[in-house]
Design a protein around this motif. Structure first.
Motif, short mmCIF file in Angstrom:
data_model
loop_
_atom_site.label_atom_id
_atom_site.label_comp_id
_atom_site.label_asym_id
_atom_site.label_seq_id
_atom_site.Cartn_x
_atom_site.Cartn_y
_atom_site.Cartn_z
N ARG A 1 0.83 -1.21 0.00
CA ARG A 1 0.00 0.00 0.00
C ARG A 1 0.86 1.26 0.00
O ARG A 1 0.53 2.25 -0.68
N ASN B 1 -3.08 8.66 -10.30
CA ASN B 1 -2.80 8.35 -8.89
C ASN B 1 -3.80 7.34 -8.31
O ASN B 1 -3.91 7.19 -7.09
N ALA C 1 3.67 15.77 -7.65
CA ALA C 1 3.21 14.83 -6.61
C ALA C 1 3.26 15.51 -5.24
O ALA C 1 3.65 14.89 -4.24
N ALA C 2 2.90 16.80 -5.22
CA ALA C 2 2.94 17.52 -3.95
C ALA C 2 1.53 17.93 -3.51
O ALA C 2 0.96 17.34 -2.61
N MET C 3 0.98 18.92 -4.17
CA MET C 3 -0.33 19.42 -3.76
C MET C 3 -1.07 20.00 -4.96
O MET C 3 -0.53 20.08 -6.05
N ASP D 1 10.89 19.58 -3.11
CA ASP D 1 9.88 19.46 -2.05
C ASP D 1 9.75 20.80 -1.36
O ASP D 1 10.23 21.81 -1.89
N ASP D 2 9.12 20.84 -0.18
CA ASP D 2 8.90 22.15 0.43
C ASP D 2 10.18 22.77 0.97
O ASP D 2 10.18 23.92 1.39
N GLN E 1 7.98 16.73 -8.44
CA GLN E 1 7.69 17.68 -7.37
C GLN E 1 6.97 16.94 -6.25
O GLN E 1 5.94 16.31 -6.47
N PHE F 1 8.30 14.87 -2.45
CA PHE F 1 9.16 13.72 -2.17
C PHE F 1 8.60 13.00 -0.95
O PHE F 1 9.32 12.56 -0.07
N GLY F 2 7.26 12.92 -0.89
CA GLY F 2 6.59 12.22 0.20
C GLY F 2 6.18 10.83 -0.26
O GLY F 2 6.86 10.21 -1.08
N ASN F 3 5.05 10.41 0.27
CA ASN F 3 4.48 9.11 -0.08
C ASN F 3 4.51 8.80 -1.57
O ASN F 3 5.01 7.76 -2.00
N VAL F 4 3.94 9.71 -2.34
CA VAL F 4 3.75 9.47 -3.77
C VAL F 4 5.04 9.78 -4.54
O VAL F 4 5.52 8.95 -5.32
N GLY G 1 0.56 12.83 -10.18
CA GLY G 1 0.58 12.05 -8.94
C GLY G 1 -0.31 12.69 -7.88
O GLY G 1 -1.02 12.02 -7.14
N ALA G 2 -0.28 14.02 -7.81
CA ALA G 2 -1.10 14.75 -6.83
C ALA G 2 -2.54 14.81 -7.34
O ALA G 2 -2.82 14.54 -8.51
N ASN G 3 -3.45 15.20 -6.46
CA ASN G 3 -4.83 15.46 -6.87
C ASN G 3 -4.94 16.92 -7.31
O ASN G 3 -4.51 17.81 -6.58
N THR H 1 0.58 4.21 -4.78
CA THR H 1 0.25 5.36 -5.62
C THR H 1 1.44 5.72 -6.53
O THR H 1 1.27 5.95 -7.73
#
Ligand code: NAD
Length: 435
Positions: free
Chosen positions: A205, A361, A312-314, A261-262, A236, A238-241, A334-336, A209
């Motif tokens: 899991r 995603n 893939a950030a926000m 990333d941020d 963009q 570097f978290g989960n996704v 990747g992001a919504n 994504t």
């Protein structure tokens, strides 16, 4: 005649709380429904109204006793947008900006996403307007348990299955599962997904994504005869996704040349060592100073010539101004909601192929579906089985969307909505109207 027309118009007029003009994200969804309507089978048109009206909206008061003894009330929601294809499925968001309109839109987008990948779910979403960072761990647990009890009337393994979203995680899901199970008098792991593996969570899991992003990126690249090997990738987030997507691209011999990333942006023309970057980020708390790359200013990131750009950030990161600078062949969302509508048009004009979020995603919800299936059957699969099934489902979903895009000469986003709306409305039509 006039009277008939008048009554028809009255019937289709939306209640004020559903009006497009007043409600930002919900208005965006209504606009999307309008965009796809001409492409839908006319036989389904009589049912379109069901997309414009969530099936159920529950607003709940969530009072908790803070650690200092003061009682505070929060507002929570659970919206089931459409249940024609199966039980509701969608995450729970804890954020100070959560509104009913946002939860309604998110629930509708879950109807679309679940239908795009053809998992047997309707769309739902929930949330609480709260800043969880201001709560202690004990307060967060009390909040979660009270909220779960309040939405108990709607949720259940065969009714509506929540999952994590912004600021909720596997611990929150464990509390939700425990609370629901206590109320039922039996352990019910299938009521939520995204649980710890020790409580019936699924292997695979965490990467699902990001892995899905890679699978659909490879599918679209094949259609354009672009090889993955040595492809230039910028990511963009570097978290989960983002981290999983970058790692899996890199394992498949693509070159991840920039990550943002941020904390900032790192760049290496020869390709970053993604594993080393992850370890560096974990220890240093920032990407900056990574010895295997150089620092790049954040806006230059968007101008890098590349094959794949993975936001893939926000949401809202690809503005019209940034879209004008993008020199990628493919944007794989990747992001919504990372691409604003105007940017979408600019990318299309510049021949950049955008693989939309509802497809790109959807690996996360697909493995959530696997988790639910495993919980219900109490039989757990290996990670290799999960990855194989994920690949099959996403590849089929991509093909279905691609075929519609080719046949009707549509962008992949519109094609994905056509595929999804068709599936939702066909189910609705076949079930018929009760009573
Ligand atoms: P996350 O919190 O694990 O990671 C977010 C990353 O974005 C972090 O690296 C953070 O530093 C970076 N970031 C935040 N603000 C930024 C900014 N202004 N500029 C550059 N980078 C910034 O979140 P996640 O779970 O990886 O989710 C990322 C996106 O993917 C969200 O839009 C989420 O809704 C969507 N998504 C996630 C999943 C999932 O399974 N986690 C599934 C579907 C969609």
């Amino acid at each position: 005649m006039a009277a008939i027309r008048e009554s028809t118009e009255q019937r289709i007029e939306l209640p004020s709380y559903l009006s497009r003009d007043t409600l930002g994200p919900w208005g965006t969804f209504l606009q999307q429904v309008e965009t796809v309507t001409p492409w839908l089978d006319p036989a389904l048109h009589p049912w379109i109204e069901t997309l414009r009206r969530p099936k159920r909206i529950l607003i709940v008061d969530v009072p908790i006793k803070r650690d200092n003894g003061v009682i505070v009330h929060y507002e929570g929601y659970r919206v089931q947008h459409n249940l024609s294809r199966g039980p509701g499925k969608g995450g729970i968001r804890y954020h100070p900006s959560v509104t009913l309109a946002e939860v309604m839109a998110l629930s509708a987008w879950m109807s679309i996403k679940n239908a795009v990948v053809n998992v047997p779910y309707g769309g739902a979403k929930g949330g609480i307007r709260v800043d969880p960072k201001r709560l202690s761990q004990n307060e967060l647990e009390r909040l979660t348990r009270r909220y779960t009890s309040e939405i108990n009337v709607l949720i259940g393994p065969d009714k509506d299955i929540p999952a994590p979203d912004l600021n909720t995680n596997e611990q929150v899901m464990a509390w939700m599962m425990d609370t629901y199970s206590m109320n039922q008098g039996r352990t019910s792991p299938g009521v939520v997904t995204g649980k710890p593996v020790s409580l019936g969570g699924s292997l695979g899991r965490a990467d699902a994504t990001g892995r899905g992003v890679f699978i659909v990126a490879r599918s679209v690249a094949r259609k354009h005869s672009v090889p993955i090997e040595d492809a230039r990738v910028v990511v963009q987030g570097f978290g989960n996704v983002g981290e999983a997507a970058a790692r899996i691209f890199s394992e498949n011999n693509a070159k991840v040349i920039a990550v943002q990333d941020d904390s900032g942006t790192v760049y290496n023309e020869r390709g970053l060592d993604v594993g080393a970057l992850r370890r560096f980020r974990q220890n240093a708390g920032t990407l900056l100073g990574f010895p295997g790359g150089e620092r790049l200013d954040n806006e230059s990131f968007w101008e890098l010539p590349c094959d794949f750009l993975i936001p893939a950030a926000m949401e809202g990161q690809i503005s019209a101004a940034r879209a004008a600078k993008i020199k990628a062949r493919f944007v794989v969302e990747g992001a919504n909601g990372p691409t604003v509508p105007e940017a979408d048009r600019i990318l299309q004009d510049h021949d950049v192929t955008v693989v939309p979020d509802v497809l790109a995603n959807a690996g996360g919800v697909t493995v959530s579906y696997f988790e639910w299936v495993q919980d219900i059957s109490s039989f757990f699969w290996t990670e290799a089985e999960i990855n194989m099934r994920l690949e099959r489902i996403l590849t089929e979903a991509f093909e279905a969307v691609w075929q519609v895009a080719e046949q009707k000469k549509l962008a992949l986003r519109t094609a994905a909505y056509v595929v999804a709306c068709h599936r939702v409305l066909a189910a609705r039509a076949q079930r018929g109207l009760y009573p």
